[in-house]
Structure formats: C-alpha cells, structure tokens
Design a protein around this motif. Structure first.
Motif, PDB file in Angstrom:
ATOM      1  N   PRO A   1     -20.274  29.523  42.667  1.00 42.66           N
ATOM      2  CA  PRO A   1     -18.953  28.956  42.358  1.00 42.66           C
ATOM      3  C   PRO A   1     -18.239  29.738  41.253  1.00 42.66           C
ATOM      4  CG  PRO A   1     -20.645  27.626  41.311  1.00 42.66           C
ATOM      5  CD  PRO A   1     -21.374  28.676  42.116  1.00 42.66           C
ATOM      6  N   TRP A   2     -17.797  30.943  41.572  1.00 47.57           N
ATOM      7  CA  TRP A   2     -17.097  31.755  40.587  1.00 47.57           C
ATOM      8  C   TRP A   2     -15.770  31.109  40.191  1.00 47.57           C
ATOM      9  CZ3 TRP A   2     -20.475  34.932  38.817  1.00 47.57           C
ATOM     10  CH2 TRP A   2     -21.367  35.610  39.643  1.00 47.57           C
ATOM     11  N   ARG A   3     -15.307  31.398  38.995  1.00 42.96           N
ATOM     12  CA  ARG A   3     -14.045  30.868  38.490  1.00 42.96           C
ATOM     13  C   ARG A   3     -12.930  31.899  38.652  1.00 42.96           C
ATOM     14  NH1 ARG A   3     -14.038  30.793  33.200  1.00 42.96           N
ATOM     15  NH2 ARG A   3     -12.468  29.152  32.969  1.00 42.96           N
ATOM     16  N   ASN A   4     -11.745  31.438  38.950  1.00 43.35           N
ATOM     17  CA  ASN A   4     -10.545  32.266  38.874  1.00 43.35           C
ATOM     18  C   ASN A   4      -9.924  32.021  37.503  1.00 43.35           C
ATOM     19  OD1 ASN A   4     -10.675  33.309  41.532  1.00 43.35           O
ATOM     20  ND2 ASN A   4      -9.884  31.386  42.330  1.00 43.35           N
ATOM     21  N   ALA A   5     -10.050  32.997  36.643  1.00 37.86           N
ATOM     22  CA  ALA A   5      -9.603  32.829  35.255  1.00 37.86           C
ATOM     23  C   ALA A   5      -8.939  34.125  34.801  1.00 37.86           C
ATOM     24  CB  ALA A   5     -10.779  32.469  34.350  1.00 37.86           C
TER      25      ALA A   5
ATOM     26  N   GLU B   1      -8.648  34.881  30.971  1.00 37.47           N
ATOM     27  CA  GLU B   1      -9.917  35.275  30.359  1.00 37.47           C
ATOM     28  C   GLU B   1     -10.358  36.656  30.832  1.00 37.47           C
ATOM     29  OE1 GLU B   1     -12.689  32.108  30.999  1.00 37.47           O
ATOM     30  OE2 GLU B   1     -11.354  30.607  30.125  1.00 37.47           O
TER      31      GLU B   1
ATOM     32  N   LEU C   1     -18.133  33.734  31.242  1.00 35.90           N
ATOM     33  CA  LEU C   1     -16.839  33.399  31.833  1.00 35.90           C
ATOM     34  C   LEU C   1     -16.957  32.959  33.287  1.00 35.90           C
ATOM     35  CD1 LEU C   1     -14.608  36.235  30.330  1.00 35.90           C
ATOM     36  CD2 LEU C   1     -15.152  33.985  29.394  1.00 35.90           C
ATOM     37  N   LEU C   2     -18.131  33.160  33.884  1.00 34.02           N
ATOM     38  CA  LEU C   2     -18.385  32.771  35.275  1.00 34.02           C
ATOM     39  C   LEU C   2     -17.359  33.406  36.213  1.00 34.02           C
ATOM     40  CD1 LEU C   2     -20.685  31.091  36.423  1.00 34.02           C
ATOM     41  CD2 LEU C   2     -19.112  29.170  36.647  1.00 34.02           C
ATOM     42  N   ILE C   3     -17.058  34.669  35.957  1.00 36.68           N
ATOM     43  CA  ILE C   3     -16.135  35.437  36.783  1.00 36.68           C
ATOM     44  C   ILE C   3     -16.947  36.371  37.682  1.00 36.68           C
ATOM     45  CG2 ILE C   3     -14.344  37.228  36.727  1.00 36.68           C
ATOM     46  CD1 ILE C   3     -13.246  35.913  34.217  1.00 36.68           C
ATOM     47  N   ASN C   4     -16.534  36.463  38.922  1.00 38.35           N
ATOM     48  CA  ASN C   4     -17.234  37.250  39.945  1.00 38.35           C
ATOM     49  C   ASN C   4     -17.550  38.652  39.431  1.00 38.35           C
ATOM     50  OD1 ASN C   4     -17.936  38.692  42.353  1.00 38.35           O
ATOM     51  ND2 ASN C   4     -16.795  37.201  43.554  1.00 38.35           N
TER      52      ASN C   4
ATOM     53  N   ARG D   1     -22.770  25.899  31.370  1.00 33.17           N
ATOM     54  CA  ARG D   1     -21.989  26.005  32.605  1.00 33.17           C
ATOM     55  C   ARG D   1     -22.608  27.011  33.581  1.00 33.17           C
ATOM     56  NH1 ARG D   1     -15.884  27.668  31.728  1.00 33.17           N
ATOM     57  NH2 ARG D   1     -16.885  29.622  31.102  1.00 33.17           N
TER      58      ARG D   1
ATOM     59  N   ALA E   1     -24.156  26.396  37.373  1.00 34.59           N
ATOM     60  CA  ALA E   1     -23.681  27.153  38.529  1.00 34.59           C
ATOM     61  C   ALA E   1     -24.836  27.691  39.354  1.00 34.59           C
ATOM     62  CB  ALA E   1     -22.781  28.305  38.055  1.00 34.59           C
TER      63      ALA E   1
END
Length: 488
Positions: A319-323, A326, A369-372, A479, A483
């Motif tokens: 579940p990557w974030r769109n941020a 950041e 940041l949990l970004i792809n 977080r 994930a």
C-alpha cells in the motif's frame, strides 16, 4: 572504398569506452583489416530507457576522451545519431565493411536488438563477432546444480568464484590501422567535427553544480583506480561506511561506462594483495562489492526489467502512498533529517552519493515515507553518474525488501542513529547542510530536539532556514510495519 585498402572491420563501442582490455577492439586489430571505430547515440531508444541527465553528461565527456585517444593514434571516433539497427547497417554497407565487432550487453531488449542486427548484417554477408568486455562472468556461465539461476547472492558468488580467475587484462594497443571514413556518407559525422551545440545536446549544463570533481574517460579511470589503491584501500574495510572519510573507490561510473574493465580492477587488486597484507580484508571486501555488481547483471539477464517489476511479487500489493510534497522534500534534501538531506544534496550537486548514505536515503523514502521504491530509483537514474539498468534497480529493490536476497522490509534504518554512528562529528552533514554547521555535535543529528538557546546561537530557525522533520521516526516505523503486515 579506396582500391588499395582491405575492406574494413567496424568496432562498435557501447559501454566499453576504452582502448585497453577491449576484446572487440583487440579482435578487430588482429584481423589485419583497417578499423572503423563507431558509437551510436539514440536519444529515443525503443524498449530501453534513455540516459538520465547525469549519465548523459558523463557519456559526452567519455566519448570526447575516447576520441582524443583515437586521434592520438591517427584515427577518430565516428558518432552516429539515431536508431542502432539502421545506423550500424547503413554504415557497414556504405563503407563495404567485412565484419562488425562488439562487446555484449545483457538487457533483454538490447540482446534482441543485437540479434536482429546480427541477422540483418549476415544477410548482407557481413560477419559479426561478439565478446565479453563488461563482466567477470557472463550470466549464463553460472548456475545451481540443477541448472537454474541463483537467487541468493552469497551462493551465487561462491559458485562464480569457485576455481575461477578472470583472464589477465590486455594492454592498450600501440597502433591501429584506421580506415578513412568518407565524409560524404549520409548519417556519418566524426565526433571531432561535431559542433559544440551537438555536444551540449548530449551533456546538460552543470556549471552551477560540482560535476567538476569528475574527470571522465579511460585515463581518468586509471588515475582514480591508482589513487584508491595507493591512498584509500588500506582503510576501505574499516572506513567505507563513514562518508566523511572518503575512502570508497568512486570507480562506479568508470565501470558503468567501461572506461575501466572489471578485469582490470580485479587484477589490480589481486596484484597488490601479497605485498599489502594489511589491506587483505579491504581487498576481499571490495571484490565482494564487485560481486554484487556481477549479481545485479545476473538478475537483469535472468529475471528481466528490474526497474519495473518487483522481484518478490507479493510486493505488488504494497500500500504505497502518493505523497508528492514529501517526495519533493526528499528529492531536494529538505526532509528535516540532516543525514538524509546531506545525501540528497550531495547527489544533486555531484551526481554521486556515498554508499552508506544511499541506503539511508533510500530506506527513508521507502519506509519512513512509504513511497514506492520506483520513484526513488527513477530519481537516482536521472541524477547518478553511475546509474545503470542492473545495479540501480537491484539496490533499490534490496532496500525496499522486494528484491533478490533483499534486506527484510522490517529492517528500518533510524536516520538519527545512522548519523550519530557513521558521521559522529557531523563532518559530512556540515559540508552539505551548512545551515546547521554551527550546531554542536550532540544536537546536530536531530536539530528539532535541541534547546531553543542552542538553535538561536547557531542561527537555526526550524521551519524557516531548516525544516522540521516531515515525519517522526517512531510514527513512520509503526506505519511501515503495518504496511508489510498488509501483504503477508
């Protein structure tokens, strides 16, 4: 073709931009036929990523250096711009070439292009000879006992090294019999006659950045290698994780573009192993790192496009974030974590980043940041002078946990502890984050925890001249662990 000349042999340079230890060039010279040296630049290749900004800069400088070497021997480099398939065939036919030689590539799309070119040339009765000029061991030469590809690095490297030593590298040719390429042939433009504008199209303007630290080309590669062996190798094993010590080799861009061959580096290290006993641990460690480069190309060959597909497919459900905000802060070195910011600024300004800091910055993007990971890989692809199709995505997938033999996803670097441990005196941080330079060592690694008086005396205004952390470590760690539970 002038009647007094034998038909020429074409040497097609790719990521092997050197004269010494170049198997394709050596073979071509041994044929006794005159030589045409060519490089093909395709700004819009099919099914292959275009060069990033930084590698395009290095490429232009490297080709200029290669041309200088060829001019000194009485020849020149012919630069063709356009489709590889069309350009090499058109040149070979136009000059009446009897054979084309090149050193092999390992990306699937490149291999397919090479196969198609070989078939097209052979239909014209033009021979093709190919060689290994890029790796110690080509991917199909190492396999498990049941014939399958390895997925674990340590097992692969043991098998690759077992009763094996690469051939001794060959010396630079002292003379080459060049074939005079007629100037009126369509699409043919020798590099030395190209306008400055054309060169600038290959190489972006880095005048405001510190790319002047790099000297490109074969001679520069040898200078860098000798400097590493003489001044840094003894400290490599103990100091390679400390960015302020500057004891890493910085050979990666020279290997990436083939200004040096990996065989040259291997044998240079082995040749001093017996005479520098104190460096034996460093030599073994550095050869181990060369092994990881080999393994990355091994994965690229056997498992496909590493920059697109998760090696461990369960990460497809991550579940990557769109941020975007950041992500932008990370790219610009404005995360509020000094070591991360120092690394990202070093990358921007020099086209390179220290290996320990590469891992910290990558881990921060993916886990804090949990970004792809693909976002980070793409940014490094554009900004690193050593970015290639194998090592860059393999390293990113390793950090993300999705790659072969990867670090487990729950291994989350604490950027504060990493800074305190590997940049204790904050020498590296102060160099690249000068707005924090007056903070004392005890609070520079986490300036938001400093007392107001310490910040004031150091002229640090959080939220103004240096940002607050864009995420708190403990919250980000929690977080990230939630994930990974999502995809188990």
């Amino acid at each position: 073709m002038p009647p007094c000349l034998k038909p020429p042999v074409i040497v097609w340079f790719r990521d092997d931009q050197r004269l010494a230890d170049n198997p394709a060039l050596e073979y071509a010279i041994a044929t006794g036929h005159p030589i045409v040296c060519v490089y093909i630049y395709d700004s819009k290749p099919q099914n292959v990523r275009a060069y990033g900004e930084a590698t395009r800069w290095w490429l232009a400088k490297s080709l200029q250096a290669l041309n200088t070497e060829l001019v000194a021997l009485g020849g020149e480099l012919t630069l063709l711009c356009g489709s590889e398939s069309q350009s090499i065939k058109a040149l070979a036919i136009a000059i009446g070439a009897i054979e084309v030689c090149w050193n092999r590539r390992y990306l699937a799309a490149q291999r397919e292009t090479d196969r198609a070119i070989k078939m097209a040339l052979k239909t014209r009765s033009i021979e093709v000879s190919t060689f290994n000029g890029y790796l110690l061991r080509e991917p199909w030469t190492v396999a498990t006992r049941n014939g399958r590809p390895f997925k674990i690095f340590s097992a692969y490297w043991r098998a690759a090294c077992y009763e094996y030593s690469p051939q001794a590298p060959r010396l630079k040719p002292q003379q080459i019999n060049f074939f005079p390429v007629p100037k009126n042939i369509a699409q043919v433009a020798p590099l030395r006659t190209l306008s400055t504008i054309t060169i600038q199209c290959l190489a972006p303007n880095f005048s405001k950045r510190s790319f002047k630290i790099w000297k490109c080309g074969e001679q520069a590669g040898w200078i860098q290698l000798n400097d590493f062996l003489t001044n840094s190798l003894s400290y490599y094993a103990s100091g390679r994780d400390f960015p302020a010590m500057q004891v890493t080799s910085q050979l990666s861009p020279y290997l990436r573009f083939g200004n040096l061959s990996v065989r040259q580096v291997w044998h240079a290290l082995r040749s001093i192993a017996s005479s520098v006993s104190t460096a034996s641990g460093s030599i073994d460690k550095f050869l181990y790192e060369l092994g990881w480069r080999e393994f990355s190309y091994y994965l690229l060959y056997h498992y496909g496009t590493l920059h697109q597909v998760n090696f461990k497919r369960q990460f497809d459900a991550m579940p990557w974030r769109n941020a975007d905000t950041e992500l932008h802060a990370w790219r610009c070195g404005r995360t509020g974590y000094p070591l991360v910011d120092a690394g990202m600024r070093e990358l921007y300004h020099t086209g390179w980043i220290h290996n320990r800091v590469r891992m910290v910055t990558a881990s921060f993007l993916v886990k804090h940041l949990l970004i792809n990971w693909r976002e980070g890989e793409s940014w490094f692809w554009d900004r690193l002078v050593d970015a290639d199709e194998a090592s860059n995505p393999a390293n990113w997938q390793w950090v993300a946990g999705s790659g072969a033999d990867a670090a487990p996803y729950f291994r989350i670097f604490n950027p504060i502890l990493q800074s305190e441990k590997f940049d204790m005196k904050a020498t590296y941080v102060r160099r690249w984050v000068p707005e924090l330079s007056r903070l004392p060592n005890e609070c520079i690694h986490a300036p938001w925890l400093a007392q107001s008086g310490q910040l004031a005396s150091a002229s640090v205004k959080l939220g103004q001249n240096y940002p607050w952390p864009i995420v708190l470590h403990q919250q980000a760690r929690k977080r990230a662990l939630m994930a990974i539970e999502h995809i188990r």
